[in-house]
Design a protein around this motif. Structure first.
Motif, PDB file in Angstrom:
ATOM      1  N   LEU A   1       0.839  -1.196   0.000  1.00  0.00           N
ATOM      2  CA  LEU A   1       0.000   0.000   0.000  1.00  0.00           C
ATOM      3  C   LEU A   1       0.875   1.248   0.000  1.00  0.00           C
ATOM      4  O   LEU A   1       1.640   1.486   0.938  1.00  0.00           O
ATOM      5  N   THR A   2       0.766   2.036  -1.045  1.00  0.00           N
ATOM      6  CA  THR A   2       1.535   3.282  -1.142  1.00  0.00           C
ATOM      7  C   THR A   2       0.611   4.392  -1.643  1.00  0.00           C
ATOM      8  O   THR A   2       0.948   5.131  -2.562  1.00  0.00           O
ATOM      9  N   THR A   3      -0.544   4.489  -1.019  1.00  0.00           N
ATOM     10  CA  THR A   3      -1.595   5.402  -1.479  1.00  0.00           C
ATOM     11  C   THR A   3      -1.366   6.856  -1.088  1.00  0.00           C
ATOM     12  O   THR A   3      -2.085   7.746  -1.556  1.00  0.00           O
ATOM     13  N   GLY A   4      -0.403   7.120  -0.210  1.00  0.00           N
ATOM     14  CA  GLY A   4      -0.090   8.493   0.155  1.00  0.00           C
ATOM     15  C   GLY A   4      -1.106   9.119   1.083  1.00  0.00           C
ATOM     16  O   GLY A   4      -1.828   8.422   1.809  1.00  0.00           O
ATOM     17  N   LEU A   5      -1.189  10.435   1.046  1.00  0.00           N
ATOM     18  CA  LEU A   5      -2.088  11.165   1.940  1.00  0.00           C
ATOM     19  C   LEU A   5      -2.720  12.344   1.220  1.00  0.00           C
ATOM     20  O   LEU A   5      -2.344  12.701   0.104  1.00  0.00           O
ATOM     21  N   VAL A   6      -3.688  12.932   1.902  1.00  0.00           N
ATOM     22  CA  VAL A   6      -4.354  14.136   1.414  1.00  0.00           C
ATOM     23  C   VAL A   6      -4.043  15.274   2.377  1.00  0.00           C
ATOM     24  O   VAL A   6      -4.133  15.112   3.599  1.00  0.00           O
ATOM     25  N   ASP A   7      -3.663  16.424   1.838  1.00  0.00           N
ATOM     26  CA  ASP A   7      -3.418  17.615   2.652  1.00  0.00           C
ATOM     27  C   ASP A   7      -4.732  18.359   2.861  1.00  0.00           C
ATOM     28  O   ASP A   7      -5.304  18.906   1.911  1.00  0.00           O
ATOM     29  N   GLU A   8      -5.235  18.362   4.095  1.00  0.00           N
ATOM     30  CA  GLU A   8      -6.444  19.119   4.415  1.00  0.00           C
ATOM     31  C   GLU A   8      -6.024  20.521   4.850  1.00  0.00           C
ATOM     32  O   GLU A   8      -5.432  20.714   5.915  1.00  0.00           O
ATOM     33  N   LEU A   9      -6.330  21.509   4.021  1.00  0.00           N
ATOM     34  CA  LEU A   9      -5.825  22.866   4.212  1.00  0.00           C
ATOM     35  C   LEU A   9      -6.761  23.707   5.075  1.00  0.00           C
ATOM     36  O   LEU A   9      -7.966  23.448   5.151  1.00  0.00           O
ATOM     37  N   PRO A  10      -6.208  24.728   5.740  1.00  0.00           N
ATOM     38  CA  PRO A  10      -7.062  25.661   6.493  1.00  0.00           C
ATOM     39  C   PRO A  10      -8.094  26.310   5.573  1.00  0.00           C
ATOM     40  O   PRO A  10      -7.814  26.588   4.398  1.00  0.00           O
ATOM     41  N   ASP A  11      -9.269  26.526   6.093  1.00  0.00           N
ATOM     42  CA  ASP A  11     -10.371  27.079   5.301  1.00  0.00           C
ATOM     43  C   ASP A  11     -10.262  28.598   5.250  1.00  0.00           C
ATOM     44  O   ASP A  11     -10.969  29.331   5.957  1.00  0.00           O
ATOM     45  N   VAL A  12      -9.353  29.063   4.390  1.00  0.00           N
ATOM     46  CA  VAL A  12      -9.150  30.499   4.189  1.00  0.00           C
ATOM     47  C   VAL A  12      -9.311  30.778   2.697  1.00  0.00           C
ATOM     48  O   VAL A  12      -8.585  30.193   1.879  1.00  0.00           O
ATOM     49  N   PRO A  13     -10.233  31.611   2.288  1.00  0.00           N
ATOM     50  CA  PRO A  13     -10.429  31.907   0.873  1.00  0.00           C
ATOM     51  C   PRO A  13      -9.130  32.351   0.200  1.00  0.00           C
ATOM     52  O   PRO A  13      -8.377  33.166   0.731  1.00  0.00           O
ATOM     53  N   GLY A  14      -8.870  31.783  -0.981  1.00  0.00           N
ATOM     54  CA  GLY A  14      -7.674  32.119  -1.747  1.00  0.00           C
ATOM     55  C   GLY A  14      -6.467  31.266  -1.426  1.00  0.00           C
ATOM     56  O   GLY A  14      -5.473  31.309  -2.144  1.00  0.00           O
ATOM     57  N   LEU A  15      -6.536  30.480  -0.359  1.00  0.00           N
ATOM     58  CA  LEU A  15      -5.370  29.696   0.064  1.00  0.00           C
ATOM     59  C   LEU A  15      -5.143  28.472  -0.823  1.00  0.00           C
ATOM     60  O   LEU A  15      -4.027  28.229  -1.288  1.00  0.00           O
ATOM     61  N   ALA A  16      -6.189  27.700  -1.090  1.00  0.00           N
ATOM     62  CA  ALA A  16      -6.031  26.456  -1.843  1.00  0.00           C
ATOM     63  C   ALA A  16      -5.490  26.694  -3.247  1.00  0.00           C
ATOM     64  O   ALA A  16      -4.707  25.890  -3.767  1.00  0.00           O
ATOM     65  N   ALA A  17      -5.874  27.810  -3.865  1.00  0.00           N
ATOM     66  CA  ALA A  17      -5.440  28.091  -5.231  1.00  0.00           C
ATOM     67  C   ALA A  17      -3.940  28.322  -5.328  1.00  0.00           C
ATOM     68  O   ALA A  17      -3.344  28.154  -6.405  1.00  0.00           O
ATOM     69  N   LEU A  18      -3.305  28.692  -4.217  1.00  0.00           N
ATOM     70  CA  LEU A  18      -1.865  28.978  -4.216  1.00  0.00           C
ATOM     71  C   LEU A  18      -1.059  27.865  -3.562  1.00  0.00           C
ATOM     72  O   LEU A  18       0.152  27.993  -3.382  1.00  0.00           O
ATOM     73  N   TRP A  19      -1.729  26.759  -3.216  1.00  0.00           N
ATOM     74  CA  TRP A  19      -1.054  25.642  -2.547  1.00  0.00           C
ATOM     75  C   TRP A  19       0.019  25.037  -3.458  1.00  0.00           C
ATOM     76  O   TRP A  19      -0.210  24.745  -4.618  1.00  0.00           O
ATOM     77  N   GLY A  20       1.209  24.894  -2.902  1.00  0.00           N
ATOM     78  CA  GLY A  20       2.313  24.297  -3.645  1.00  0.00           C
ATOM     79  C   GLY A  20       3.152  25.299  -4.409  1.00  0.00           C
ATOM     80  O   GLY A  20       4.214  24.949  -4.926  1.00  0.00           O
ATOM     81  N   SER A  21       2.683  26.545  -4.493  1.00  0.00           N
ATOM     82  CA  SER A  21       3.482  27.573  -5.166  1.00  0.00           C
ATOM     83  C   SER A  21       3.905  28.638  -4.165  1.00  0.00           C
ATOM     84  O   SER A  21       5.074  28.724  -3.785  1.00  0.00           O
ATOM     85  N   ASP A  22       2.937  29.440  -3.683  1.00  0.00           N
ATOM     86  CA  ASP A  22       3.245  30.463  -2.679  1.00  0.00           C
ATOM     87  C   ASP A  22       2.716  30.114  -1.297  1.00  0.00           C
ATOM     88  O   ASP A  22       3.047  30.788  -0.325  1.00  0.00           O
ATOM     89  N   VAL A  23       1.871  29.099  -1.206  1.00  0.00           N
ATOM     90  CA  VAL A  23       1.409  28.589   0.085  1.00  0.00           C
ATOM     91  C   VAL A  23       2.111  27.253   0.319  1.00  0.00           C
ATOM     92  O   VAL A  23       1.967  26.316  -0.473  1.00  0.00           O
ATOM     93  N   LEU A  24       2.879  27.186   1.411  1.00  0.00           N
ATOM     94  CA  LEU A  24       3.819  26.088   1.610  1.00  0.00           C
ATOM     95  C   LEU A  24       3.675  25.511   3.012  1.00  0.00           C
ATOM     96  O   LEU A  24       3.005  26.084   3.863  1.00  0.00           O
ATOM     97  N   HIS A  25       4.338  24.373   3.248  1.00  0.00           N
ATOM     98  CA  HIS A  25       4.326  23.843   4.614  1.00  0.00           C
ATOM     99  C   HIS A  25       5.682  23.315   5.054  1.00  0.00           C
ATOM    100  O   HIS A  25       5.997  23.335   6.234  1.00  0.00           O
ATOM    101  N   CYS A  26       6.526  22.839   4.126  1.00  0.00           N
ATOM    102  CA  CYS A  26       7.783  22.191   4.496  1.00  0.00           C
ATOM    103  C   CYS A  26       8.975  23.077   4.163  1.00  0.00           C
ATOM    104  O   CYS A  26       9.239  23.353   2.982  1.00  0.00           O
TER     105      CYS A  26
END
Length: 358
Positions: free
Chosen positions: A115-140
């Protein structure tokens, strides 16, 4: 990618790998090189697809995620591995192995599962945040810190680790702002640490992120103020992709870090072995904070453990067959104990013309 279609004689593999990311492809590659029949089932939803490149992967630094996966798929196929596009609907115990059914009705069987199904990133519910995930919105910071070095970086506080996040990202830039948002108020010692490192603290809730030309411009506070930032750090909740695993008897459990629950995972030992015999797990589905190179290494470790497990089963079966042959010869010849003559007859029956010296 090929497709799996239902048939009366469903294809059986030594190992079916569910998930075609770094962990799954690494495991499939090792199994193929071990001359195992292996099938990878991939839903085509890589978690890191928004990122520009894979980092801290020695020899592949900066490689686009899609390019790394395409190369990996080619390597798996080179050693006889098969890859299909699809999503697993159910996976159940079937005799001494498993039966895997895809959402299109196709089905295959396997002696072992990885099993190597990975995970899902559940992001904070802030308008405009999800659209920038992985580019200007980061975690690591180890994945993206270098790319935003010396920029104005905001940290969105959502839990007790917010101060730690801000202090960590200070390594890459002097311009760090901690938005308290929904995080608890820092203690006196924490405020002193933030002040000593020159980290600004903004109280109040962030109501939205604003962007210009597709790039982050700033964080809009609920009270109306816009605080300019070029990158925003968030702490997602990491949720293992494990929807179909209940039929296997596997359940996700909470994973903690620094006393705080950061998500759910499938428990497994260091080799990836789970609580269900015959099932291994590797990558982010079992280690939520693992980076790409670590997931690939985990897939390799699990593959080696699976191959060893299959080898042990095959050896047991061979020993039982040999004993049965010896018993048959003994009954027919009256040779009830071990002797050179009985051994010769067993050798003739089992090996035929492949006996030593012929």
């Amino acid at each position: 990618m090929m497709s799996v279609h239902p048939s009366q004689d469903e294809q059986r593999y030594d190992v079916v790998v569910i998930g075609g990311g770094a962990a799954g492809l690494s495991g499939a590659l090792a199994l193929g090189r071990a001359r195992r029949s292996v099938l990878v089932i991939d839903a085509g939803e890589p978690r890191n697809s928004p990122a520009d490149g894979v980092h801290n992967y020695l020899g592949r630094e900066g490689t686009p995620p899609g390019e790394l996966l395409a190369t990996g798929r080619g390597e798996v196929r080179r050693y006889g591995g098969e890859i299909v596009a699809g999503r697993v609907a159910t996976a159940e115990r079937d005799g001494d192995g498993f039966r895997i059914v895809l959402d299109d009705g196709g089905a295959v069987r396997a002696a072992r599962l990885l099993l190597t199904t990975g995970l899902v990133d559940e992001l904070p519910d802030v308008p405009g945040l999800a659209a920038l995930w992985g580019s200007d919105v980061l975690h690591c910071p180890y994945c993206h810190g270098w790319e935003v070095r010396d920029q104005t970086v905001g940290v969105l506080g959502t839990g007790p680790a917010a101060v730690h996040q801000a202090l960590m990202w200070r390594q890459w830039t002097k311009n760090v702002t901690l938005f308290l948002h929904t995080a608890p108020e820092p203690g006196d010692e924490e405020y002193e640490q933030l002040a000593a490192r020159g980290i600004s603290v903004v109280d109040g809730t962030v109501s939205a992120l604003e962007s210009e030309n597709g790039r982050l411009a700033g964080a809009r506070l609920e009270r109306g103020t816009l605080v300019p930032v070029q990158a925003l750090v968030v702490a997602p909740r990491f949720t293992a992709r494990a929807g179909f695993l209940g039929s296997l008897g596997l359940e996700a459990s909470a994973q903690e870090m620094n006393g705080m629950v950061i998500g759910t995972r499938i428990p497994a030992d260091p080799t990836g072995r789970t609580a269900v015999p015959g099932v291994w797990a590797a990558g982010n589905v079992t280690e939520l904070t693992e980076q790409v190179i670590g997931s690939a290494a985990a897939g390799l470790r699990a593959a080696a453990a699976i191959n060893a497990d299959l080898m042990a089963q095959e050896t047991r079966a061979a020993v039982e067959a040999r004993r049965a042959d010896f018993s048959d010869v003994s009954d027919a010849s009256g040779l009830s104990d071990f002797s050179p003559e009985a051994e010769r007859r067993v050798s003739e029956r089992v090996l035929g013309t492949r006996r030593h010296g012929l």
